[in-house]
Motif scaffolding. Structure first.
Motif, PDB file in Angstrom:
ATOM      1  N   ASN A  92       5.517   4.447   2.042  1.00 32.91           N
ATOM      2  CA  ASN A  92       5.993   5.532   2.838  1.00 32.91           C
ATOM      3  C   ASN A  92       6.710   5.160   4.142  1.00 32.91           C
ATOM      4  O   ASN A  92       7.677   5.741   4.418  1.00 32.91           O
ATOM      5  CB  ASN A  92       5.032   6.488   3.153  1.00 32.91           C
TER       6      ASN A  92
ATOM      7  N   GLU B 117       5.088  15.198  -1.845  1.00 31.77           N
ATOM      8  CA  GLU B 117       4.535  15.106  -3.016  1.00 31.77           C
ATOM      9  C   GLU B 117       4.788  16.068  -4.315  1.00 31.77           C
ATOM     10  O   GLU B 117       4.608  17.089  -3.997  1.00 31.77           O
ATOM     11  CB  GLU B 117       2.904  14.977  -2.833  1.00 31.77           C
TER      12      GLU B 117
ATOM     13  N   SER C 239       0.912  -1.273   0.049  1.00 32.45           N
ATOM     14  CA  SER C 239      -0.164   0.404   0.087  1.00 32.45           C
ATOM     15  C   SER C 239       0.994   1.279  -0.046  1.00 32.45           C
ATOM     16  O   SER C 239       2.033   1.144   0.286  1.00 32.45           O
ATOM     17  CB  SER C 239      -0.966  -0.021   1.174  1.00 32.45           C
ATOM     18  N   GLY C 240       0.147   2.458  -0.309  1.00 32.78           N
ATOM     19  CA  GLY C 240       1.000   3.643  -0.136  1.00 32.78           C
ATOM     20  C   GLY C 240       1.521   4.069   1.210  1.00 32.78           C
ATOM     21  O   GLY C 240       2.703   4.321   1.328  1.00 32.78           O
ATOM     22  N   ALA C 241       0.858   3.582   2.338  1.00 28.28           N
ATOM     23  CA  ALA C 241       1.478   4.049   3.660  1.00 28.28           C
ATOM     24  C   ALA C 241       2.405   3.023   3.834  1.00 28.28           C
ATOM     25  O   ALA C 241       3.349   3.576   4.486  1.00 28.28           O
ATOM     26  CB  ALA C 241       0.160   3.721   4.487  1.00 28.28           C
TER      27      ALA C 241
ATOM     28  N   ASP D  49       7.082  11.358  -2.635  1.00 30.87           N
ATOM     29  CA  ASP D  49       5.919  10.224  -2.452  1.00 30.87           C
ATOM     30  C   ASP D  49       5.166  10.595  -3.757  1.00 30.87           C
ATOM     31  O   ASP D  49       4.447  11.487  -3.879  1.00 30.87           O
ATOM     32  CB  ASP D  49       5.011  10.877  -1.279  1.00 30.87           C
TER      33      ASP D  49
ATOM     34  N   LYS E  38      -0.847   3.022  -5.185  1.00 27.92           N
ATOM     35  CA  LYS E  38      -2.149   3.087  -6.073  1.00 27.92           C
ATOM     36  C   LYS E  38      -1.924   2.385  -7.542  1.00 27.92           C
ATOM     37  O   LYS E  38      -2.237   1.291  -7.644  1.00 27.92           O
ATOM     38  CB  LYS E  38      -2.508   4.695  -6.231  1.00 27.92           C
TER      39      LYS E  38
ATOM     40  N   PHE F 215      -0.349  14.671   1.918  1.00 29.62           N
ATOM     41  CA  PHE F 215      -0.842  13.282   2.596  1.00 29.62           C
ATOM     42  C   PHE F 215       0.098  12.195   2.265  1.00 29.62           C
ATOM     43  O   PHE F 215       0.413  11.737   1.121  1.00 29.62           O
ATOM     44  CB  PHE F 215      -2.493  13.212   1.862  1.00 29.62           C
ATOM     45  N   HIS F 216       0.392  11.446   3.345  1.00 34.89           N
ATOM     46  CA  HIS F 216       1.138  10.153   3.127  1.00 34.89           C
ATOM     47  C   HIS F 216       0.677   8.838   3.497  1.00 34.89           C
ATOM     48  O   HIS F 216       1.345   7.949   3.311  1.00 34.89           O
ATOM     49  CB  HIS F 216       2.484  10.441   3.920  1.00 34.89           C
ATOM     50  N   GLY F 217      -0.586   8.827   4.078  1.00 28.80           N
ATOM     51  CA  GLY F 217      -1.148   7.484   4.336  1.00 28.80           C
ATOM     52  C   GLY F 217      -1.852   7.627   6.078  1.00 28.80           C
ATOM     53  O   GLY F 217      -1.231   8.538   6.607  1.00 28.80           O
TER      54      GLY F 217
ATOM     55  N   VAL G 269       2.976   8.233  -4.734  1.00 23.84           N
ATOM     56  CA  VAL G 269       1.969   7.200  -4.620  1.00 23.84           C
ATOM     57  C   VAL G 269       0.662   7.686  -5.414  1.00 23.84           C
ATOM     58  O   VAL G 269      -0.195   6.582  -6.253  1.00 23.84           O
ATOM     59  CB  VAL G 269       1.481   6.938  -3.225  1.00 23.84           C
ATOM     60  N   GLN G 270       0.281   8.816  -5.657  1.00 23.27           N
ATOM     61  CA  GLN G 270      -0.762   9.159  -6.404  1.00 23.27           C
ATOM     62  C   GLN G 270      -0.292   9.803  -7.850  1.00 23.27           C
ATOM     63  O   GLN G 270      -0.882   9.398  -8.774  1.00 23.27           O
ATOM     64  CB  GLN G 270      -1.859  10.285  -5.520  1.00 23.27           C
TER      65      GLN G 270
ATOM     66  N   GLU H 147      -4.371  14.483  -2.034  1.00 22.56           N
ATOM     67  CA  GLU H 147      -5.610  14.971  -1.294  1.00 22.56           C
ATOM     68  C   GLU H 147      -5.288  16.252  -0.839  1.00 22.56           C
ATOM     69  O   GLU H 147      -6.621  16.796  -0.649  1.00 22.56           O
ATOM     70  CB  GLU H 147      -5.285  13.898  -0.111  1.00 22.56           C
TER      71      GLU H 147
HETATM   72  C1  PLP Z   1      -3.308   7.414  -1.317  1.00 22.87           C
HETATM   73  C2  PLP Z   1      -2.084   7.832  -0.848  1.00 22.87           C
HETATM   74  C3  PLP Z   1      -1.230   7.501   0.231  1.00 22.87           C
HETATM   75  C4  PLP Z   1      -1.791   6.205   0.990  1.00 22.87           C
HETATM   76  O1  PLP Z   1      -1.894   4.910   0.368  1.00 22.87           O
HETATM   77  P1  PLP Z   1      -2.596   3.985   0.809  1.00 22.87           P
HETATM   78  O2  PLP Z   1      -2.668   2.733  -0.225  1.00 22.87           O
HETATM   79  O3  PLP Z   1      -4.112   4.235   1.008  1.00 22.87           O
HETATM   80  O4  PLP Z   1      -1.982   3.616   2.209  1.00 22.87           O
HETATM   81  C5  PLP Z   1       0.082   8.008   0.505  1.00 22.87           C
HETATM   82  N1  PLP Z   1       0.492   8.947  -0.310  1.00 22.87           N
HETATM   83  C6  PLP Z   1      -0.281   9.648  -1.201  1.00 22.87           C
HETATM   84  C7  PLP Z   1       0.504  10.701  -1.973  1.00 22.87           C
HETATM   85  C8  PLP Z   1      -1.497   9.273  -1.635  1.00 22.87           C
HETATM   86  O5  PLP Z   1      -2.127   9.651  -2.522  1.00 22.87           O
END
Ligand code: PLP
Length: 402
Positions: A108, A186, A103-105, A219, A248, A134-136, A221-222, A191
């Motif tokens: 990170n 990011e 997962s993203g969290a 980060d 993601k 936002f990091h999770g 993730v998104q 978010e």
């Molecule tokens: C969604 C998101 C996360 C968290 O990801 P999860 O899979 O929900 O843990 C972390 N960082 C960013 C930038 C995100 O958009």
């Protein structure tokens, strides 16, 4: 089971941390269908997860094939797909080495552990993070997250995180001390309202980190995995991070996260210093490999750039039409429209008319369509959004007291 029974069970047995109303039962490409058979154009893509669209045949086939061959063996053994996916990520980015998570969290968390381990013999352990980031939702990722509302009631906060104003280089510079290990950001806040870092900020922070001998962590993730029209958002800025986190869209819906570190830091996380039971299973990595293959085979980065321009142009048109819309932000198909009021009614109205869109914070409409999208989908979405905005505009005029 009947839809109403399923919704009843949701109410009675699932913890109420979410408040969904719509029961979705199938998806294909840019569309999903609810339990009543109603079709929606999906510009939410499971929050930038199903970037290739729903049930992309290449990914579905890869999952089916691998599920029948070998699902999981743990990282006590090598599997056929994990090294190939690591090599693919490295080849598309900065040639580093990869750790797999789910997962993203978790990605990170691992990246933060990497930075702490790197700083452990230098007395450097603090991470400088950005406001509105936002990091999770795990405790450490929450401590890094620059929005205190997510942390309310979960204290005490994990220590070692400082927050400074996003896009303010002087603020970052002033926050660096002899205990700073890294700066985390990011490249485009998701978010937090689809807020891109400015090019001067990114290159300034990179220079600052180099000058102070500290790490820069992204980060992605998104914003990663093609969402902005390049494989990774940092590639718009002409700098490289010391490490980056992904999740993601990496598995197009199959849970998969990862972080990559520069090759010069390959000795930091040595044997037994970090682990994840499920991280990088042959099944998850089969999905990840299929995602990269489809992006390349279908020229989806180019499509993302072209469709991103088309969508941005149409959104700018709406901003010109409705006084309550302020501006369009973002890159590629990661676009936000900031409004002067909460956009929840627009989301509801659009969904009723067959378009799923998201918000980011209260006042920002967030559009994250599949990278496979065609002009006719965008035109249809804009038509629905236009009507939804018109109803919103009309309602607020009516609600103004005479
Ligand atoms: C969604 C998101 C996360 C968290 O990801 P999860 O899979 O929900 O843990 C972390 N960082 C960013 C930038 C995100 O958009």
């Amino acid at each position: 089971m009947e839809p109403h029974e399923i919704l009843q069970r949701q109410d009675q047995y699932v913890l109420p941390t979410y408040s969904p109303e719509l029961l979705l039962v199938k998806g294909s490409g840019c569309n999903v269908w609810d339990s009543a058979g109603k079709k929606y154009l999906d510009f939410s893509t499971g929050i930038s997860v199903c970037s290739l669209g729903h049930c992309h045949p290449v990914v579905t086939e890869a999952i089916q094939r691998q599920a029948a061959k070998l699902v999981h063996v743990s990282n006590l053994f090598v599997n056929e797909n994990q090294p190939q996916l690591a090599a693919t990520i490295a080849k598309k980015s900065f040639g580093g080495r990869v750790f797999f998570a789910n997962s993203g969290a978790e990605a990170n968390e691992g990246m933060i552990k990497f930075a702490r381990k790197w700083g452990s013999d230098k007395g450097r352990h603090d991470i400088i993070c950005m406001t509105n980031s936002f990091h999770g939702r795990t405790l450490t990722a929450l401590a890094a997250t620059g929005q205190s509302n997510y942390r309310e009631g979960f204290g005490p906060d994990a220590t070692g995180f400082k927050h400074v104003e996003f896009n303010d280089l002087d603020a970052v510079s002033a926050a660096v001390t002899e205990t700073t290990a890294a700066v985390l950001m990011e490249p485009i806040q998701g978010e937090g309202g689809i807020v891109p870092a400015s090019p001067e900020f990114v290159s300034g922070v990179r220079e600052l980190c180099d000058r102070n001998g500290i790490l820069l962590l992204f980060d992605e993730v998104q914003c990663g995995m093609g969402r902005t029209g390049r494989y990774f958002a940092y590639q718009h800025f002409g700098v490289e991070p010391d490490a980056m986190a992904l999740a993601k869209a990496l598995g197009n819906g199959f849970p998969l996260g990862a972080f990559e570190v520069q090759r010069k830091w390959e000795g930091v996380l040595t044997t037994s210093t970090h682990a994840s039971t499920f991280g990088g299973t042959p099944l998850a990595c089969a999905a990840g490999l299929a995602v990269f293959q489809a992006i390349d085979d279908e020229d989806l980065l180019i499509n993302c750039q072209e469709m991103g321009e088309h969508l941005r142009g149409a959104l700018i048109g709406l901003v010109g039409k409705y006084g309550k819309l302020k501006e369009v932000r973002g890159h590629g198909l990661m676009l936000g429209v900031e409004a002067t009021a909460p956009v929840a009614p627009v989301l509801k109205e659009a969904a009723d008319s067959g378009l799923l869109v998201l918000s980011a914070g209260k006042n920002v409409l967030r559009l994250l369509p599949p990278l496979t999208i065609r002009p006719e989908h965008i035109d249809e979405a804009i038509k629905i959004l236009d009507s939804a905005l018109e109803a919103w505009d009309r309602a607020s005029v009516e609600s103004v007291p005479a």
